[in-house]
Motif scaffolding. Structure first.
Motif, PDB file in Angstrom:
ATOM      1  N   LEU A 127      -2.893 -15.400  -2.365  1.00 58.32           N
ATOM      2  CA  LEU A 127      -3.528 -14.089  -2.254  1.00 58.32           C
ATOM      3  C   LEU A 127      -4.970 -14.310  -1.813  1.00 58.32           C
ATOM      4  CD1 LEU A 127      -3.467 -11.015  -2.622  1.00 58.32           C
ATOM      5  CD2 LEU A 127      -4.091 -11.388  -5.008  1.00 58.32           C
ATOM      6  N   VAL A 128      -5.284 -13.861  -0.620  1.00 60.56           N
ATOM      7  CA  VAL A 128      -6.586 -14.111  -0.015  1.00 60.56           C
ATOM      8  C   VAL A 128      -7.545 -12.956  -0.274  1.00 60.56           C
ATOM      9  CG1 VAL A 128      -7.760 -14.561   2.179  1.00 60.56           C
ATOM     10  CG2 VAL A 128      -5.488 -15.508   1.769  1.00 60.56           C
ATOM     11  N   VAL A 129      -7.049 -11.740  -0.109  1.00 59.66           N
ATOM     12  CA  VAL A 129      -7.844 -10.531  -0.303  1.00 59.66           C
ATOM     13  C   VAL A 129      -6.939  -9.490  -0.945  1.00 59.66           C
ATOM     14  CG1 VAL A 129      -9.066  -8.639   0.875  1.00 59.66           C
ATOM     15  CG2 VAL A 129      -9.334 -10.972   1.699  1.00 59.66           C
ATOM     16  N   ALA A 130      -7.496  -8.705  -1.874  1.00 59.40           N
ATOM     17  CA  ALA A 130      -6.757  -7.610  -2.492  1.00 59.40           C
ATOM     18  C   ALA A 130      -7.729  -6.519  -2.868  1.00 59.40           C
ATOM     19  CB  ALA A 130      -6.011  -8.100  -3.734  1.00 59.40           C
ATOM     20  N   GLY A 131      -7.231  -5.313  -2.933  1.00 65.37           N
ATOM     21  CA  GLY A 131      -8.071  -4.221  -3.397  1.00 65.37           C
ATOM     22  C   GLY A 131      -7.380  -2.885  -3.276  1.00 65.37           C
ATOM     23  N   PRO A 132      -7.865  -1.921  -4.042  1.00 65.25           N
ATOM     24  CA  PRO A 132      -7.300  -0.576  -3.960  1.00 65.25           C
ATOM     25  C   PRO A 132      -7.786   0.140  -2.703  1.00 65.25           C
ATOM     26  CG  PRO A 132      -9.122  -0.606  -5.496  1.00 65.25           C
ATOM     27  CD  PRO A 132      -8.913  -2.032  -5.049  1.00 65.25           C
ATOM     28  N   LEU A 133      -6.954   1.033  -2.202  1.00 65.72           N
ATOM     29  CA  LEU A 133      -7.358   1.903  -1.103  1.00 65.72           C
ATOM     30  C   LEU A 133      -7.822   3.209  -1.727  1.00 65.72           C
ATOM     31  CD1 LEU A 133      -4.433   1.188   1.371  1.00 65.72           C
ATOM     32  CD2 LEU A 133      -6.764   0.297   1.463  1.00 65.72           C
ATOM     33  N   MET A 134      -8.997   3.612  -1.400  1.00 70.30           N
ATOM     34  CA  MET A 134      -9.603   4.786  -2.015  1.00 70.30           C
ATOM     35  C   MET A 134      -9.244   6.052  -1.237  1.00 70.30           C
ATOM     36  SD  MET A 134     -10.906   2.941  -4.314  1.00 70.30           S
ATOM     37  CE  MET A 134     -11.902   4.034  -5.270  1.00 70.30           C
ATOM     38  N   LYS A 135      -8.788   7.059  -1.953  1.00 70.88           N
ATOM     39  CA  LYS A 135      -8.461   8.366  -1.377  1.00 70.88           C
ATOM     40  C   LYS A 135      -7.500   8.245  -0.191  1.00 70.88           C
ATOM     41  CE  LYS A 135     -12.888  10.172  -2.869  1.00 70.88           C
ATOM     42  NZ  LYS A 135     -14.146  10.806  -2.520  1.00 70.88           N
ATOM     43  N   ALA A 136      -6.469   7.438  -0.354  1.00 71.13           N
ATOM     44  CA  ALA A 136      -5.530   7.200   0.747  1.00 71.13           C
ATOM     45  C   ALA A 136      -4.081   7.449   0.332  1.00 71.13           C
ATOM     46  CB  ALA A 136      -5.680   5.761   1.243  1.00 71.13           C
ATOM     47  N   GLU A 137      -3.878   8.176  -0.767  1.00 72.80           N
ATOM     48  CA  GLU A 137      -2.548   8.451  -1.305  1.00 72.80           C
ATOM     49  C   GLU A 137      -1.608   8.879  -0.186  1.00 72.80           C
ATOM     50  OE1 GLU A 137       0.052   8.460  -4.453  1.00 72.80           O
ATOM     51  OE2 GLU A 137      -2.047   8.090  -4.752  1.00 72.80           O
ATOM     52  N   PRO A 138      -0.415   8.360  -0.057  1.00 78.80           N
ATOM     53  CA  PRO A 138       0.325   7.557  -1.023  1.00 78.80           C
ATOM     54  C   PRO A 138       0.046   6.059  -0.935  1.00 78.80           C
ATOM     55  CG  PRO A 138       1.772   8.013   0.805  1.00 78.80           C
ATOM     56  CD  PRO A 138       0.437   8.706   1.100  1.00 78.80           C
ATOM     57  N   LYS A 139      -0.802   5.648   0.020  1.00 75.82           N
ATOM     58  CA  LYS A 139      -1.139   4.224   0.095  1.00 75.82           C
ATOM     59  C   LYS A 139      -2.119   3.911  -1.018  1.00 75.82           C
ATOM     60  CE  LYS A 139       0.102   3.915   4.843  1.00 75.82           C
ATOM     61  NZ  LYS A 139      -0.216   3.592   6.196  1.00 75.82           N
ATOM     62  N   ARG A 140      -1.842   2.824  -1.761  1.00 79.02           N
ATOM     63  CA  ARG A 140      -2.597   2.569  -2.987  1.00 79.02           C
ATOM     64  C   ARG A 140      -3.471   1.325  -2.927  1.00 79.02           C
ATOM     65  NH1 ARG A 140       0.105   4.651  -7.511  1.00 79.02           N
ATOM     66  NH2 ARG A 140      -1.672   3.882  -8.685  1.00 79.02           N
ATOM     67  N   GLY A 141      -3.039   0.305  -2.208  1.00 74.67           N
ATOM     68  CA  GLY A 141      -3.813  -0.923  -2.188  1.00 74.67           C
ATOM     69  C   GLY A 141      -3.323  -1.857  -1.107  1.00 74.67           C
ATOM     70  N   LEU A 142      -4.017  -2.991  -0.999  1.00 76.22           N
ATOM     71  CA  LEU A 142      -3.613  -3.971   0.004  1.00 76.22           C
ATOM     72  C   LEU A 142      -3.744  -5.375  -0.539  1.00 76.22           C
ATOM     73  CD1 LEU A 142      -6.151  -5.649   1.435  1.00 76.22           C
ATOM     74  CD2 LEU A 142      -6.605  -3.431   2.382  1.00 76.22           C
ATOM     75  N   PHE A 143      -2.939  -6.230   0.029  1.00 72.50           N
ATOM     76  CA  PHE A 143      -3.018  -7.678  -0.160  1.00 72.50           C
ATOM     77  C   PHE A 143      -3.067  -8.288   1.225  1.00 72.50           C
ATOM     78  CE2 PHE A 143       0.239  -7.437  -3.902  1.00 72.50           C
ATOM     79  CZ  PHE A 143      -0.735  -7.019  -4.774  1.00 72.50           C
ATOM     80  N   ILE A 144      -3.795  -9.371   1.373  1.00 70.18           N
ATOM     81  CA  ILE A 144      -3.637 -10.244   2.531  1.00 70.18           C
ATOM     82  C   ILE A 144      -3.150 -11.559   1.958  1.00 70.18           C
ATOM     83  CG2 ILE A 144      -4.760 -11.474   4.426  1.00 70.18           C
ATOM     84  CD1 ILE A 144      -6.658  -9.095   4.718  1.00 70.18           C
ATOM     85  N   LEU A 145      -1.964 -11.964   2.396  1.00 69.61           N
ATOM     86  CA  LEU A 145      -1.320 -13.162   1.866  1.00 69.61           C
ATOM     87  C   LEU A 145      -1.383 -14.302   2.867  1.00 69.61           C
ATOM     88  CD1 LEU A 145       1.874 -11.563   0.237  1.00 69.61           C
ATOM     89  CD2 LEU A 145      -0.304 -12.150  -0.862  1.00 69.61           C
ATOM     90  N   ASN A 146      -1.675 -15.476   2.364  1.00 74.55           N
ATOM     91  CA  ASN A 146      -1.765 -16.690   3.159  1.00 74.55           C
ATOM     92  C   ASN A 146      -0.371 -17.288   3.321  1.00 74.55           C
ATOM     93  OD1 ASN A 146      -2.688 -19.013   4.452  1.00 74.55           O
ATOM     94  ND2 ASN A 146      -3.139 -20.058   2.526  1.00 74.55           N
ATOM     95  N   VAL A 147       0.454 -16.582   4.079  1.00 72.80           N
ATOM     96  CA  VAL A 147       1.801 -17.043   4.415  1.00 72.80           C
ATOM     97  C   VAL A 147       2.028 -16.771   5.893  1.00 72.80           C
ATOM     98  CG1 VAL A 147       2.752 -16.725   2.086  1.00 72.80           C
ATOM     99  CG2 VAL A 147       2.871 -14.850   3.730  1.00 72.80           C
ATOM    100  N   SER A 148       2.990 -17.463   6.457  1.00 71.22           N
ATOM    101  CA  SER A 148       3.218 -17.357   7.897  1.00 71.22           C
ATOM    102  C   SER A 148       4.208 -16.281   8.296  1.00 71.22           C
ATOM    103  CB  SER A 148       3.713 -18.702   8.446  1.00 71.22           C
ATOM    104  OG  SER A 148       2.748 -19.690   8.213  1.00 71.22           O
ATOM    105  N   THR A 149       5.106 -15.903   7.365  1.00 65.89           N
ATOM    106  CA  THR A 149       6.151 -14.960   7.742  1.00 65.89           C
ATOM    107  C   THR A 149       6.201 -13.762   6.799  1.00 65.89           C
ATOM    108  OG1 THR A 149       7.908 -15.956   6.396  1.00 65.89           O
ATOM    109  CG2 THR A 149       7.568 -16.882   8.622  1.00 65.89           C
TER     110      THR A 149
END
Length: 149
Positions: A79-101
């Motif tokens: 897990l490289v980056v994570a955080g909630p998305l503010m005022k973006a319902e129904p989208k709630r948050g994001l992850f950036i994962l250090n994987v290739s696929t």
């Protein structure tokens, strides 16, 4: 006009292929950077799921598991980056994962208790971004005063 477009194109190509004097080959290799300082990741967007969990104790336990899972992935350098998305319902948050696929990312996202319970669903996309993102966790730990438990 055609000559001007050719000059702009040629200039862009020359700039895109120049090397900066502060290039650190050892750091680039350690971060998995390509010649442009970039690498592949997977972007995960967490979206509100269909589960309606009203029991506060159960919901709190699921979110503790959600944060514990994120901590585990961060410690494993996935897990490289994570955080909630503010005022973006129904989208709630994001992850950036250090994987290739996307398949690797999906398997990891499915380990999240909040995803398993249906609080979140997810959208996955391949992402090509700066390899410097790999240093966010280290930098963040130097500036984080309080932790989430």
């Amino acid at each position: 006009m055609l000559y001007a477009l050719f000059c702009i194109s040629l200039t862009t190509e020359v700039y895109a292929q120049t090397s900066e004097n502060n290039y650190d080959a050892e750091l680039a290799a350690a971060l998995g950077a390509d010649d442009y300082g970039m690498k592949s990741y997977v972007l995960v967007i967490l979206v509100t799921g269909d589960a309606k969990i009203t029991d506060e104790k159960q919901r709190n336990e699921l979110f503790r598991g959600h944060f514990a899972n994120m901590s585990r992935l961060a410690k494993d350098n996935i897990l490289v980056v994570a955080g909630p998305l503010m005022k973006a319902e129904p989208k709630r948050g994001l992850f950036i994962l250090n994987v290739s696929t996307v398949e690797e990312a999906e398997a990891l996202v499915k380990t999240d208790p909040a995803v398993q319970a249906g609080i979140f669903t997810y959208e996955l996309s391949a992402l090509y971004s700066s390899a410097a993102l790999m240093q966010v966790g280290e930098i963040h730990s130097s500036i984080q005063k309080l932790t989430i438990e």
